[in-house]
Design an enzyme around this catalytic site. Structure first.
Site, short mmCIF file in Angstrom:
data_model
loop_
_atom_site.label_atom_id
_atom_site.label_comp_id
_atom_site.label_asym_id
_atom_site.label_seq_id
_atom_site.Cartn_x
_atom_site.Cartn_y
_atom_site.Cartn_z
N ARG A 247 0.89 -1.17 0.00
CA ARG A 247 0.00 0.00 0.00
C ARG A 247 0.92 1.21 0.00
NH1 ARG A 247 -4.66 0.42 -1.66
NH2 ARG A 247 -5.27 2.03 -0.19
N ARG A 278 -5.41 10.74 8.15
CA ARG A 278 -4.86 11.42 9.33
C ARG A 278 -4.43 12.83 8.99
NH1 ARG A 278 -0.53 7.59 12.32
NH2 ARG A 278 0.62 7.54 10.37
N GLU A 298 -2.62 12.79 5.27
CA GLU A 298 -2.10 11.51 4.79
C GLU A 298 -3.20 10.76 4.03
OE1 GLU A 298 0.36 9.59 7.83
OE2 GLU A 298 -0.62 7.71 7.29
N ASP A 348 8.64 -1.96 12.79
CA ASP A 348 8.77 -0.65 13.42
C ASP A 348 10.25 -0.34 13.61
OD1 ASP A 348 6.26 0.51 13.69
OD2 ASP A 348 5.74 -0.74 15.41
P1 FDA Z 1 13.66 2.53 4.77
O1 FDA Z 1 12.59 2.40 3.75
O2 FDA Z 1 13.53 3.61 5.77
O3 FDA Z 1 15.06 2.71 4.03
C1 FDA Z 1 15.38 2.06 2.83
C2 FDA Z 1 16.20 3.02 1.99
O4 FDA Z 1 16.67 2.33 0.83
C3 FDA Z 1 15.41 4.22 1.49
O5 FDA Z 1 16.05 5.41 1.86
C4 FDA Z 1 15.38 4.04 -0.02
O6 FDA Z 1 15.44 5.27 -0.72
C5 FDA Z 1 16.64 3.23 -0.24
N1 FDA Z 1 16.60 2.44 -1.49
C6 FDA Z 1 15.64 1.57 -1.87
N2 FDA Z 1 15.93 1.07 -3.09
C7 FDA Z 1 17.11 1.64 -3.46
C8 FDA Z 1 17.90 1.54 -4.63
N3 FDA Z 1 17.55 0.77 -5.67
N4 FDA Z 1 19.05 2.26 -4.71
C9 FDA Z 1 19.41 3.08 -3.68
N5 FDA Z 1 18.68 3.23 -2.56
C10 FDA Z 1 17.54 2.51 -2.45
N6 FDA Z 1 7.97 2.89 13.09
C11 FDA Z 1 7.89 3.15 14.43
O7 FDA Z 1 8.62 2.54 15.22
N7 FDA Z 1 7.02 4.10 14.90
C12 FDA Z 1 6.20 4.81 14.08
O8 FDA Z 1 5.43 5.65 14.56
C13 FDA Z 1 6.27 4.55 12.67
N8 FDA Z 1 5.48 5.23 11.81
C14 FDA Z 1 5.51 4.94 10.47
C15 FDA Z 1 4.67 5.63 9.61
C16 FDA Z 1 4.68 5.35 8.24
C17 FDA Z 1 3.74 6.07 7.32
C18 FDA Z 1 5.57 4.37 7.73
C19 FDA Z 1 5.60 4.03 6.27
C20 FDA Z 1 6.44 3.69 8.59
C21 FDA Z 1 6.41 3.97 9.96
N9 FDA Z 1 7.27 3.32 10.84
C22 FDA Z 1 7.19 3.57 12.20
C23 FDA Z 1 8.25 2.31 10.36
C24 FDA Z 1 9.66 2.89 10.10
O9 FDA Z 1 9.58 3.89 9.12
C25 FDA Z 1 10.58 1.77 9.63
O10 FDA Z 1 10.67 0.77 10.62
C26 FDA Z 1 12.02 2.17 9.27
O11 FDA Z 1 12.13 3.45 8.76
C27 FDA Z 1 12.54 1.17 8.26
O12 FDA Z 1 13.91 1.36 7.99
P2 FDA Z 1 14.57 0.59 6.76
O13 FDA Z 1 16.00 0.97 6.74
O14 FDA Z 1 14.23 -0.85 6.82
O15 FDA Z 1 13.78 1.11 5.46
#
Ligand code: FDA
Length: 368
Positions: A247, A278, A298, A348
């Site tokens: 999503r 939200r 959002e 998270d």
């Molecule tokens: P993340 O997606 O942050 O990082 C991956 C990176 O890889 C990105 O910067 C992307 O650009 C990069 N990338 C991908 N493909 C690439 C490519 N081909 N080349 C170069 N770079 C590439 N958690 C929590 O504890 N409390 C909360 O309140 C919330 N709230 C929340 C709201 C919303 C709307 C979302 C979507 C998520 C949350 N979260 C959360 C979860 C939290 O955002 C999440 O756990 C972490 O940011 C994930 O970190 P990652 O490094 O796994 O992924």
């Protein structure tokens, strides 16, 4: 030649890089975005930290992770207590005695329990066939219709009767006057914003932005002995087994010339007619006293390839497909797959840190 090429400067990639450096290894971190931090990144506007990719509240009951993260930043005493707006009526969340007073004017847990129990009994649902049945069986008609139905339908883009019951396994109902959304022991928002965490983690590590791994995959791969990959796992394998589903979200940020727009960081809009789910007012995460304010609406969005992958859809079909990709990942030499996209898990922040530290432990064969 670097020891590690880390694809993705989000929390997983940054924790891995930080720990690898401590182990004497060299890392090159790349990200396709124009900033590091992944989804925890905040944009500073008018001295307000704007949660660019949605509201982020740190919460955990794991003392080790809580202490780990505090190496980089202090946390304030923010407690997430969202308010629901249903057609102009306001209710406290999560469902608790305040909510029940607002719904039915009841003042004691016993009265609230009786109303919920009698609403559930009236419906007499045996085996829930869909999410609507499941929610009604758990909390009865009023809570479902005012606080769950519209919000869930907006989030998923379909009616609750078309959604499977497993999406809602439990619906926590509290019979205390407690508006704290999370049950965890530790909770807060970093003083000065989330970017401080990433800056601390990536301090002294070469980070190149605006680089998509897939635009120059062969050359980039040659730069390091090993890869830590935190992008979408199906994209890594060029979608050879098919596409995983997500999503997505659209964020509409607005700067308002007023001090206080809604008096709370998070307002959920639970009726179907209002298209957003939200409104976030960012300054309230940090008890801000700035003269202006910034809000974000959002909107849930149907995901298509090329859009940001915000929420993995962990249904049976996608789980089976992910498991097949995982087999390919296990057979891939010198590549570690991690994080929310690399593992196709709705992690998270504290879970991502935990997963990254585990991966570091495995790689360097020692305790953190
Ligand atoms: P993340 O997606 O942050 O990082 C991956 C990176 O890889 C990105 O910067 C992307 O650009 C990069 N990338 C991908 N493909 C690439 C490519 N081909 N080349 C170069 N770079 C590439 N958690 C929590 O504890 N409390 C909360 O309140 C919330 N709230 C929340 C709201 C919303 C709307 C979302 C979507 C998520 C949350 N979260 C959360 C979860 C939290 O955002 C999440 O756990 C972490 O940011 C994930 O970190 P990652 O490094 O796994 O992924």
């Amino acid at each position: 030649m670097f020891d590690y090429l880390i694809v993705g400067a989000g929390l997983f990639g940054a924790v891995f890089a930080h720990e690898a450096k401590k182990n004497g290894k060299s890392c090159l971190v790349i990200d396709k975005r124009n900033h590091s931090g992944g989804n925890i990144y905040c944009r500073q506007t008018d001295n307000i930290n704007v949660h660019e990719y949605g509201a982020h509240i740190f919460h955990t009951s794991d003392k080790t992770i809580w202490e780990y993260i505090q190496q980089f930043v202090q946390f304030n005493h923010y407690i997430n207590s969202p308010i629901a707006n249903y057609k102009g009526e306001l209710y406290n969340l999560p469902f608790n005695m305040n909510t029940f007073y607002q719904l039915w004017k009841v003042q004691t847990p016993k009265e609230a329990q009786q109303i919920i129990a009698s609403q559930i009994a009236d419906l007499n649902i045996q085996e829930p066939q869909n999410l609507e049945d499941q929610a009604l069986k758990l909390v009865g008609k009023d809570i479902y219709e005012k606080l769950i139905k519209g919000y869930t339908e907006k989030q998923w883009g379909v009616s609750c009767t078309q959604l499977p019951p497993f999406i809602i396994r439990r619906l926590p109902v509290r019979f205390t006057f407690d508006n704290n959304y999370f049950n965890d022991t530790y909770q807060g928002v970093p003083v000065g914003g989330y970017n401080k965490i990433i800056e601390g983690l990536l301090d002294g590590i070469e980070t190149r932005l605006n680089i998509d791994f897939f635009t120059d995959r062969n050359q980039l791969t040659k730069l390091a002995h090993k890869i830590v990959y935190t992008g979408c796992i199906d994209e890594y394998f060029e979608y050879q087994l098919g596409e995983l589903e997500y999503r997505s979200l659209k964020f509409e940020h607005e700067q308002l010339d007023m001090q206080n727009f809604q008096g709370n960081a998070v307002f959920n809009y639970t009726d179907r007619e209002i298209p957003y789910t939200r409104i976030i007012e960012h300054k309230h995460f940090e008890f801000g006293t700035q003269k202006t304010t910034i809000i974000t609406k959002e909107y849930p969005v149907q995901w298509q390839r090329g859009m940001e992958c915000y929420y993995p859809i962990n249904n049976e079909k996608n789980t089976q497909l992910y498991n097949r990709y995982k087999d390919l990942a296990n057979a891939e030499n010198n590549v570690i797959f991690g994080g929310r996209l690399g593992e196709y898990k709705y992690y998270d922040m504290h879970q991502v840190i935990g997963a990254a530290l585990k991966s570091v432990q495995k790689e360097f064969n020692h305790e953190i």
